[in-house]
Design a protein around this motif. Structure first.
Motif, mmCIF file in Angstrom:
data_model
loop_
_atom_site.group_PDB
_atom_site.id
_atom_site.type_symbol
_atom_site.label_atom_id
_atom_site.label_comp_id
_atom_site.label_asym_id
_atom_site.label_seq_id
_atom_site.Cartn_x
_atom_site.Cartn_y
_atom_site.Cartn_z
ATOM 1 N N TRP A 86 12.638 12.474 -9.699
ATOM 2 C CA TRP A 86 12.428 11.498 -8.632
ATOM 3 C C TRP A 86 13.433 11.696 -7.503
ATOM 4 O O TRP A 86 13.059 11.655 -6.322
ATOM 5 C CB TRP A 86 12.559 10.079 -9.176
ATOM 6 C CG TRP A 86 11.379 9.602 -9.965
ATOM 7 C CD1 TRP A 86 10.117 10.125 -9.980
ATOM 8 C CD2 TRP A 86 11.365 8.501 -10.852
ATOM 9 N NE1 TRP A 86 9.315 9.400 -10.825
ATOM 10 C CE2 TRP A 86 10.059 8.395 -11.379
ATOM 11 C CE3 TRP A 86 12.324 7.586 -11.274
ATOM 12 C CZ2 TRP A 86 9.695 7.415 -12.282
ATOM 13 C CZ3 TRP A 86 11.949 6.606 -12.171
ATOM 14 C CH2 TRP A 86 10.647 6.510 -12.665
ATOM 15 N N ASN A 144 3.291 12.646 -14.229
ATOM 16 C CA ASN A 144 2.090 13.182 -14.871
ATOM 17 C C ASN A 144 1.071 13.659 -13.848
ATOM 18 O O ASN A 144 -0.014 14.084 -14.203
ATOM 19 C CB ASN A 144 1.453 12.137 -15.780
ATOM 20 C CG ASN A 144 2.398 11.695 -16.877
ATOM 21 O OD1 ASN A 144 3.043 12.517 -17.511
ATOM 22 N ND2 ASN A 144 2.520 10.402 -17.068
ATOM 23 N N GLY A 145 1.438 13.574 -12.569
ATOM 24 C CA GLY A 145 0.531 13.968 -11.502
ATOM 25 C C GLY A 145 0.529 15.472 -11.278
ATOM 26 O O GLY A 145 0.884 16.258 -12.158
ATOM 27 N N MET A 188 2.437 1.857 -3.401
ATOM 28 C CA MET A 188 1.460 2.431 -4.334
ATOM 29 C C MET A 188 1.247 3.922 -4.058
ATOM 30 O O MET A 188 1.155 4.723 -4.988
ATOM 31 C CB MET A 188 0.132 1.681 -4.248
ATOM 32 C CG MET A 188 0.214 0.222 -4.670
ATOM 33 S SD MET A 188 0.738 0.003 -6.373
ATOM 34 C CE MET A 188 -0.642 0.699 -7.219
ATOM 35 N N ARG A 189 1.183 4.301 -2.784
ATOM 36 C CA ARG A 189 0.996 5.719 -2.453
ATOM 37 C C ARG A 189 2.213 6.545 -2.863
ATOM 38 O O ARG A 189 2.074 7.656 -3.382
ATOM 39 C CB ARG A 189 0.692 5.883 -0.965
ATOM 40 C CG ARG A 189 -0.676 5.331 -0.581
ATOM 41 C CD ARG A 189 -1.136 5.753 0.812
ATOM 42 N NE ARG A 189 -0.133 5.737 1.844
ATOM 43 C CZ ARG A 189 0.078 4.730 2.701
ATOM 44 N NH1 ARG A 189 -0.652 3.637 2.632
ATOM 45 N NH2 ARG A 189 0.991 4.833 3.632
ATOM 46 N N ALA A 223 4.276 5.800 -5.288
ATOM 47 C CA ALA A 223 4.250 5.857 -6.752
ATOM 48 C C ALA A 223 3.333 6.973 -7.234
ATOM 49 O O ALA A 223 3.663 7.705 -8.171
ATOM 50 C CB ALA A 223 3.815 4.511 -7.337
ATOM 51 N N ARG A 224 2.194 7.144 -6.579
ATOM 52 C CA ARG A 224 1.282 8.229 -6.968
ATOM 53 C C ARG A 224 1.908 9.593 -6.701
ATOM 54 O O ARG A 224 1.737 10.534 -7.472
ATOM 55 C CB ARG A 224 -0.054 8.102 -6.242
ATOM 56 C CG ARG A 224 -0.992 7.088 -6.873
ATOM 57 C CD ARG A 224 -2.390 7.167 -6.301
ATOM 58 N NE ARG A 224 -2.460 6.831 -4.890
ATOM 59 C CZ ARG A 224 -2.527 5.592 -4.407
ATOM 60 N NH1 ARG A 224 -2.528 4.574 -5.214
ATOM 61 N NH2 ARG A 224 -2.596 5.387 -3.113
ATOM 62 N N GLU A 225 2.634 9.717 -5.613
ATOM 63 C CA GLU A 225 3.251 11.001 -5.255
ATOM 64 C C GLU A 225 4.379 11.401 -6.193
ATOM 65 O O GLU A 225 4.629 12.589 -6.382
ATOM 66 C CB GLU A 225 3.780 10.961 -3.814
ATOM 67 C CG GLU A 225 2.700 10.965 -2.768
ATOM 68 C CD GLU A 225 1.901 12.259 -2.758
ATOM 69 O OE1 GLU A 225 2.470 13.334 -2.993
ATOM 70 O OE2 GLU A 225 0.689 12.180 -2.513
ATOM 71 N N GLY A 245 0.457 4.372 -19.000
ATOM 72 C CA GLY A 245 1.098 3.366 -18.154
ATOM 73 C C GLY A 245 1.755 2.268 -18.967
ATOM 74 O O GLY A 245 2.874 1.838 -18.668
ATOM 75 N N ASP A 287 0.824 -1.204 0.000
ATOM 76 C CA ASP A 287 0.000 0.000 0.000
ATOM 77 C C ASP A 287 0.864 1.262 0.000
ATOM 78 O O ASP A 287 0.610 2.200 -0.756
ATOM 79 C CB ASP A 287 -0.940 -0.010 1.210
ATOM 80 C CG ASP A 287 -1.934 1.124 1.170
ATOM 81 O OD1 ASP A 287 -2.592 1.298 0.114
ATOM 82 O OD2 ASP A 287 -2.050 1.845 2.171
ATOM 83 N N ARG A 309 12.467 14.781 -5.492
ATOM 84 C CA ARG A 309 11.246 14.547 -4.699
ATOM 85 C C ARG A 309 11.551 13.689 -3.468
ATOM 86 O O ARG A 309 11.093 13.999 -2.363
ATOM 87 C CB ARG A 309 10.164 13.866 -5.546
ATOM 88 C CG ARG A 309 9.556 14.708 -6.619
ATOM 89 C CD ARG A 309 8.517 15.684 -6.133
ATOM 90 N NE ARG A 309 7.325 14.946 -5.710
ATOM 91 C CZ ARG A 309 6.563 15.293 -4.676
ATOM 92 N NH1 ARG A 309 6.841 16.367 -3.987
ATOM 93 N NH2 ARG A 309 5.507 14.581 -4.355
ATOM 94 N N ASP A 364 4.589 10.397 -9.405
ATOM 95 C CA ASP A 364 4.133 10.271 -10.796
ATOM 96 C C ASP A 364 4.424 11.565 -11.540
ATOM 97 O O ASP A 364 3.939 12.626 -11.157
ATOM 98 C CB ASP A 364 2.636 9.973 -10.815
ATOM 99 C CG ASP A 364 2.053 9.845 -12.208
ATOM 100 O OD1 ASP A 364 2.808 9.950 -13.199
ATOM 101 O OD2 ASP A 364 0.831 9.631 -12.305
#
Length: 153
Positions: free
Chosen positions: A114, A27-28, A18-19, A21-23, A39, A15, A117, A25
């Motif tokens: 990356w 393209n986010g 995944m969180r 990875a979203r942070e 993807g 979990d 970040r 991203d």
């Protein structure tokens, strides 16, 4: 014998991956000025970038994509200027896939993004990061060796 790591700990680990990875991203909400990829395109691009000269069938196998889906992604990446198709020098029937200079620049920007970040998220306390990266690489390798089995109810 009882597992060393509980199901709850493993699920929490997945979990948080995944969180994260979203942070990170690109393209986010903190998007980058790089060629936007779906993807599937990102998956294919990552493989080609790490394995220049690979064949389309090797990409499909390594990424576990159906050949038709892989072909669509490859055509799109060629159209976006990210991948170049070359005829293999030893076999005119074979195709080699190579990342383009645009792809190389995009990957460099992505890696720098990356790194920044993650560095800023850690507030310069980067102890254990190499060990964590090594663990994640081992997890990825293990997942590739042991494809997902259906989850029982």
């Amino acid at each position: 014998m009882q597992p060393v790591v509980s199901d709850g700990v493993l699920a929490a680990f997945a979990d948080v991956v995944m969180r994260i990875a979203r942070e990170i991203d690109p393209n986010g909400p903190h998007g980058l000025d790089i060629v936007p990829l779906t993807g599937t395109e990102a998956l294919v691009m990552r493989w080609v970038h790490h394995n220049p000269g690979t064949s389309p069938s090797a990409v499909a196998e390594a990424t576990a994509l159906q050949r038709s889906n892989c072909s669509v992604a490859l055509r799109s990446l060629v159209a976006k200027g990210m991948i170049e198709r070359q005829t293999a020098p030893d076999d005119a029937r074979a195709v080699r896939l190579l990342p383009t200079p645009l792809a190389d620049r995009s990957v460099e920007k992505l890696h720098a993004y990356w790194a920044e970040r993650l560095r800023s998220a850690l507030d310069d306390d980067q102890k254990g990061f190499a060990d964590a990266a090594e663990l994640l690489i081992r997890v990825e390798d293990g997942l590739r060796r042991h494809p997902a089995a259906p989850v029982s109810d």
